[in-house]
Design a protein around this motif. Structure first.
Motif, PDB file in Angstrom:
ATOM      1  N   HIS A   1      17.087  30.794  10.547  1.00 27.08           N
ATOM      2  CA  HIS A   1      16.188  31.940  10.384  1.00 27.08           C
ATOM      3  C   HIS A   1      16.380  32.892  11.567  1.00 27.08           C
ATOM      4  O   HIS A   1      16.567  32.449  12.701  1.00 27.08           O
ATOM      5  CB  HIS A   1      14.731  31.484  10.368  1.00 27.08           C
TER       6      HIS A   1
ATOM      7  N   ARG B   1      20.947  39.089  13.349  1.00 29.48           N
ATOM      8  CA  ARG B   1      21.025  39.043  11.885  1.00 29.48           C
ATOM      9  C   ARG B   1      22.468  39.132  11.408  1.00 29.48           C
ATOM     10  O   ARG B   1      22.843  38.534  10.407  1.00 29.48           O
ATOM     11  CB  ARG B   1      20.217  40.197  11.283  1.00 29.48           C
TER      12      ARG B   1
ATOM     13  N   ASP C   1      13.689  39.812  11.340  1.00 26.78           N
ATOM     14  CA  ASP C   1      14.375  40.932  10.680  1.00 26.78           C
ATOM     15  C   ASP C   1      14.052  42.304  11.277  1.00 26.78           C
ATOM     16  O   ASP C   1      14.520  43.321  10.768  1.00 26.78           O
ATOM     17  CB  ASP C   1      14.108  40.910   9.171  1.00 26.78           C
TER      18      ASP C   1
HETATM   19 MG    MG Z   1      13.383  36.997   6.557  1.00 28.15          MG
END
Ligand code: MG
Ligand code: IDP
Length: 162
Positions: free
Chosen positions: A126, A96, A129
């Protein structure tokens, strides 16, 4: 006696990363793969697919109440997506970080979105998370047999072993 890679195999986490249709069309596959690869993460699954809209809705089910949900699912299913699973210590959270903030206007320079994207609805990549979404997304996009466990020759230089 356990080999180094077997010790890691039990511990190493995996995340789901996808290059969205905009990233594919813009010729950024190699650039994005390269950033994860150079960091020291290991590619354990990769394929190119055009997801159906129903599949996109499953992938983004957490966002179904949001006003942009329909457009987002239309876009994800509008063309080829490169779906990947990357493995490594801390890969979910650090993946991320490599990707940057959702809105590329707020992503730091040096991140994928910060360096390569401008609009939130065209942010090219993408990444899962958290551990639960990583598990769910990997299971949604890949069959277990598509995930390849192997020892990378570089592992002993990337991790502190021995
Ligand atoms: Mg997301
Ligand atoms: P993430 O991709 O950084 O995890 P999420 O909040 O999970 O961000 O949103 C999923 C995707 O939905 C984003 O990557 C972005 O493409 C799109 N999106 C998020 N917020 C907006 C918005 O306010 N307008 C349009 N698209 C959005």
């Amino acid at each position: 006696l356990l080999q180094d890679h077997q010790l890691h195999a039990a511990e190493l986490e995996r995340t789901f990363i996808a290059i969205k249709p905009d990233g594919v069309q813009r010729g950024l596959i190699a650039e994005i793969v390269s950033r994860f690869e150079r960091k020291g993460f290991k590619l354990v699954a990769i394929k190119i697919v055009v997801p159906s809209k129903e599949f996109a809705q499953k992938h983004y089910h957490d966002l179904k109440e949001r006003p942009f949900f329909n457009g987002l699912c239309d876009f994800l299913s509008s063309g080829p997506v490169v779906a990947m699973v990357w493995e490594g210590e801390g890969v979910i959270k650090y993946g991320r970080k490599l990707i940057g903030a959702t809105d590329p206007q707020k992503s730091e320079p040096g991140t994928i979105r910060g360096d390569l994207a401008v609009a939130v609805g065209r942010n090219i990549i993408h990444g899962s998370d958290g551990p639960e979404t990583a598990k769910d997304e990997i299971a949604l996009w890949f069959r277990p047999i598509e995930l390849v466990s192997y020892t990378s020759n570089a592992e002993k230089w990337i991790y502190e072993v021995n």
